[in-house]
Design a protein around this motif. Structure first.
Motif, PDB file in Angstrom:
ATOM      1  N   PRO A  87      12.644  47.292 -51.567  1.00 21.83           N
ATOM      2  CA  PRO A  87      13.053  48.687 -51.368  1.00 21.83           C
ATOM      3  C   PRO A  87      11.858  49.596 -51.104  1.00 21.83           C
ATOM      4  N   ALA A  88      12.080  50.562 -50.235  1.00 20.80           N
ATOM      5  CA  ALA A  88      11.118  51.635 -50.000  1.00 20.80           C
ATOM      6  C   ALA A  88      11.836  52.978 -50.057  1.00 20.80           C
ATOM      7  N   ASN A  89      13.082  52.951 -50.526  1.00 24.48           N
ATOM      8  CA  ASN A  89      13.856  54.151 -50.859  1.00 24.48           C
ATOM      9  C   ASN A  89      14.007  55.164 -49.729  1.00 24.48           C
ATOM     10  N   TYR A  90      14.056  54.681 -48.510  1.00 27.40           N
ATOM     11  CA  TYR A  90      14.203  55.537 -47.331  1.00 27.40           C
ATOM     12  C   TYR A  90      13.047  56.524 -47.169  1.00 27.40           C
ATOM     13  N   GLN A  91      11.894  56.240 -47.771  1.00 28.78           N
ATOM     14  CA  GLN A  91      10.756  57.153 -47.762  1.00 28.78           C
ATOM     15  C   GLN A  91       9.589  56.569 -46.968  1.00 28.78           C
ATOM     16  N   ARG A  92       8.973  57.390 -46.175  1.00 29.10           N
ATOM     17  CA  ARG A  92       7.865  56.940 -45.329  1.00 29.10           C
ATOM     18  C   ARG A  92       6.653  56.485 -46.153  1.00 29.10           C
ATOM     19  N   LEU A  93       6.229  57.302 -47.116  1.00 31.38           N
ATOM     20  CA  LEU A  93       5.058  56.962 -47.915  1.00 31.38           C
ATOM     21  C   LEU A  93       5.294  55.681 -48.715  1.00 31.38           C
ATOM     22  N   GLN A  94       6.457  55.547 -49.298  1.00 34.23           N
ATOM     23  CA  GLN A  94       6.747  54.322 -50.043  1.00 34.23           C
ATOM     24  C   GLN A  94       6.748  53.113 -49.116  1.00 34.23           C
ATOM     25  N   ALA A  95       7.281  53.278 -47.920  1.00 34.88           N
ATOM     26  CA  ALA A  95       7.292  52.166 -46.961  1.00 34.88           C
ATOM     27  C   ALA A  95       5.873  51.785 -46.568  1.00 34.88           C
ATOM     28  N   LEU A  96       5.026  52.775 -46.362  1.00 34.33           N
ATOM     29  CA  LEU A  96       3.629  52.500 -46.043  1.00 34.33           C
ATOM     30  C   LEU A  96       2.997  51.676 -47.167  1.00 34.33           C
ATOM     31  N   GLN A  97       3.229  52.078 -48.419  1.00 33.19           N
ATOM     32  CA  GLN A  97       2.649  51.366 -49.563  1.00 33.19           C
ATOM     33  C   GLN A  97       3.229  49.959 -49.700  1.00 33.19           C
ATOM     34  N   THR A 115      17.431  52.822 -50.711  1.00 31.94           N
ATOM     35  CA  THR A 115      17.557  52.959 -52.156  1.00 31.94           C
ATOM     36  C   THR A 115      18.452  51.863 -52.714  1.00 31.94           C
ATOM     37  N   LYS A 116      17.960  51.141 -53.714  1.00 38.62           N
ATOM     38  CA  LYS A 116      18.732  50.074 -54.347  1.00 38.62           C
ATOM     39  C   LYS A 116      20.074  50.633 -54.816  1.00 38.62           C
ATOM     40  N   GLY A 117      21.123  49.898 -54.536  1.00 39.71           N
ATOM     41  CA  GLY A 117      22.454  50.284 -54.989  1.00 39.71           C
ATOM     42  C   GLY A 117      23.193  51.230 -54.047  1.00 39.71           C
ATOM     43  N   SER A 118      22.507  51.813 -53.059  1.00 36.78           N
ATOM     44  CA  SER A 118      23.206  52.705 -52.130  1.00 36.78           C
ATOM     45  C   SER A 118      24.010  51.868 -51.142  1.00 36.78           C
ATOM     46  N   ASP A 119      25.192  52.343 -50.809  1.00 33.37           N
ATOM     47  CA  ASP A 119      26.061  51.600 -49.890  1.00 33.37           C
ATOM     48  C   ASP A 119      25.387  51.344 -48.550  1.00 33.37           C
TER      49      ASP A 119
END
Length: 193
Positions: free
Chosen positions: A65-75, A35-39
């Motif tokens: 960024p894929a926000n630590y999410q599997r589906l977002q990373a796949l996309q 996630t953008k901005g997370s330490d």
């Protein structure tokens, strides 16, 4: 009571170095950020980039960024593969994103080396198949629990406990190749001296 964790920059660096060495010190990589901005994401990505600076024959194609999410990373990985015909390595800031990247690569019948962070059971399965490398985060939960119990018993607890880093790959995955409830916790004295 106490911060229990890892130096995320050191963790990102060590994880990236393992991948870049496995790539023979050359090729093209992408970074899947949290996630953008997370330490944790910022520090891990800085560690990744620090390692990349040590390998001049490795080119960073993109960092998204894929926000630590599997589906977002796949996309994200599907989009990156459309843009870049040759991706040799994926630096994922956690296992879910690494597994999403693996799924995207598999769907496109492409291959790349992947590293993730956390040593989840599904990631260990991928490591056994030789499709992923990882970092172990399980022991952090053990040590945090020890710290809470010690505090409740009015025993000393350091204000900060920085865990040692263990990179898990196909040469040493054995202790992690079991359900979480069967994994062993380290001894308090092995971590806190």
């Amino acid at each position: 009571v106490s911060f229990v964790g890892f130096n995320d920059r050191t963790l990102g660096h060590a994880t990236a170095v393992r991948l870049l060495k496995a790539m023979g010190g050359k090729g093209n990589v992408v970074i899947l950020e949290g996630t953008k901005g997370s330490d944790t994401s910022q520090e891990r990505v800085e560690g990744f980039k620090q390692a990349l600076a040590e390998f001049p024959n490795v080119k960073l194609l993109a960092s998204q960024p894929a926000n630590y999410q599997r589906l977002q990373a796949l996309q994200v990985m599907e989009n990156l593969m459309q843009t870049y015909p040759q991706i040799d390595g994926v630096l994922a800031a956690n296992d879910f994103m690494g597994l999403g990247a693996l799924e995207a690569l598999s769907g496109a019948k492409r291959k790349a080396l992947i590293v993730g962070i956390n040593a989840t059971p599904e990631a260990i399965d991928a490591i056994k198949k030789g499709t992923m490398g990882d970092f172990d985060g399980f022991k952090m939960g053990c040590v945090a629990t020890y710290a809470v119990v010690r505090a409740l018993r009015h025993q000393p607890v350091p204000k900060e406990i920085i865990m040692p880093i263990t990179i898990v790959d196909k040469t040493n995955y054995g202790p992690w190749d079991k359900p979480l409830n069967q994994r062993s916790c380290p001894k308090w004295t092995d971590v806190v001296r």
